[in-house]
Design an enzyme around this catalytic site. Sequence first.
Site, PDB file in Angstrom:
ATOM      1  N   CYS A   1       6.775  -0.665   0.164  1.00 45.70           N
ATOM      2  CA  CYS A   1       5.981   0.564   0.254  1.00 45.70           C
ATOM      3  C   CYS A   1       4.598   0.366  -0.362  1.00 45.70           C
ATOM      4  CB  CYS A   1       6.733   1.699  -0.439  1.00 45.70           C
ATOM      5  SG  CYS A   1       5.796   3.230  -0.426  1.00 45.70           S
TER       6      CYS A   1
ATOM      7  N   CYS B   1       3.304   3.422  -2.263  1.00 42.65           N
ATOM      8  CA  CYS B   1       3.891   3.654  -3.595  1.00 42.65           C
ATOM      9  C   CYS B   1       3.394   2.619  -4.610  1.00 42.65           C
ATOM     10  CB  CYS B   1       5.418   3.539  -3.552  1.00 42.65           C
ATOM     11  SG  CYS B   1       6.189   4.211  -2.100  1.00 42.65           S
ATOM     12  N   ASP B   2       3.320   1.361  -4.212  1.00 45.25           N
ATOM     13  CA  ASP B   2       3.126   0.276  -5.182  1.00 45.25           C
ATOM     14  C   ASP B   2       1.763  -0.405  -5.107  1.00 45.25           C
ATOM     15  OD1 ASP B   2       5.771   0.747  -5.862  1.00 45.25           O
ATOM     16  OD2 ASP B   2       6.530  -0.722  -4.432  1.00 45.25           O
TER      17      ASP B   2
END
Length: 308
Positions: free
Chosen positions: A134, A137-138
């Site tokens: 992701c 997200c990261d």
Amino acid sequence: MSNVNYDIIIIGAGTAGMTAAIYGVRSGKSVLLIEEKIYGGQIINTPEVANYPGIESISGTSFATNLYNQVKSLGAEYINAKVSGIKDCGNRKEVITNDNRYVSHAVIIATGSKNRTLGIPKEKELIGKGVSYCATCDGMFFKNRDVAVVGGGNTALEDALFLSNYCHKVYLIHRRNAFRGERHLEEGLKEKDNVEFVLDSIIESINGEKQLESIRVKNTAQNLYSEIPVSGLFIAVGQAPDTQIFSNVVELDEYGYIMAGEDCTTSCEGIFAAGDCRTKTVRQLTTAASDGAIASLGACSYVDTNNK
Ligand code: NAP
């Protein structure tokens, strides 16, 4: 014998499931929405949604939150639980979770699909230590660092674009020499100085002990190997449906997708399938929402017809 608690139980709170909940409640039905993780499904991993009619641009997370708030304000019940199966008892279905069993007349399965993996050594070990599925997200953990994205579909191209905004260098690794994703994304990437296409190439190994340090890549056209030092590897090689637990009640195709047509009906009367988990050719936000509406109205009609 448990009493029927709900008209409709929906499994999965992605776009399809939450849309189904809206249509169910607005049709006067009692609705329980069960989600294992967090509401939103795949869309929360998308930095920008710009192809949903009527919304020029919105982040995936905001889109999901708006949908969830709409579901809750309409009065659908929502719980977090892991569903382990469905028992078909005619016009009464039991949905079994880790610690309970819920009974309804109709069920809508909207469990979407999950990330495919590369299936190479250290991929699992280094999740959260450089390996991610992701970028949204990261990605920020890799600001000013060198990263690689693997895949050739829309997700990989979008991830590479997103990461190129703040990573030092982005390698986009694809096993063929042509991308599957949309042309405008590819064109956007070509304009970026810090993006390098690594085509006809597969990742042979992931290296690093406590943290990802590099990847070994094989160019299959020239039979050449290279070592690329990266701190992050974003794997975007598509999805697979999460449906095996339903195989005793509904028919699945060879890839595990629930066999269902555009009316979202399955091989089991009273069980409907909506969104990415069903057999279909186009898996998009719009088609997930469309499925949610169709499945829910089908379920409402099933409840009305079979429980007079
Ligand atoms: P996808 O379209 O299925 O693409 C997966 C990519 O990964 C393909 O390029 C495939 O290569 C490659 N791949 C598969 N297995 C691999 C492996 N083991 N090793 C290396 N490469 C592998 O998946 P996606 O990009 O996640 O998209 C899924 C769906 O969501 C698509 O319909 C997509 O259009 C849609 N989507 C839409 C948006 C948007 O509209 N904004 C955003 C994201 C996704 P090959 O090409 O060689 O098969």
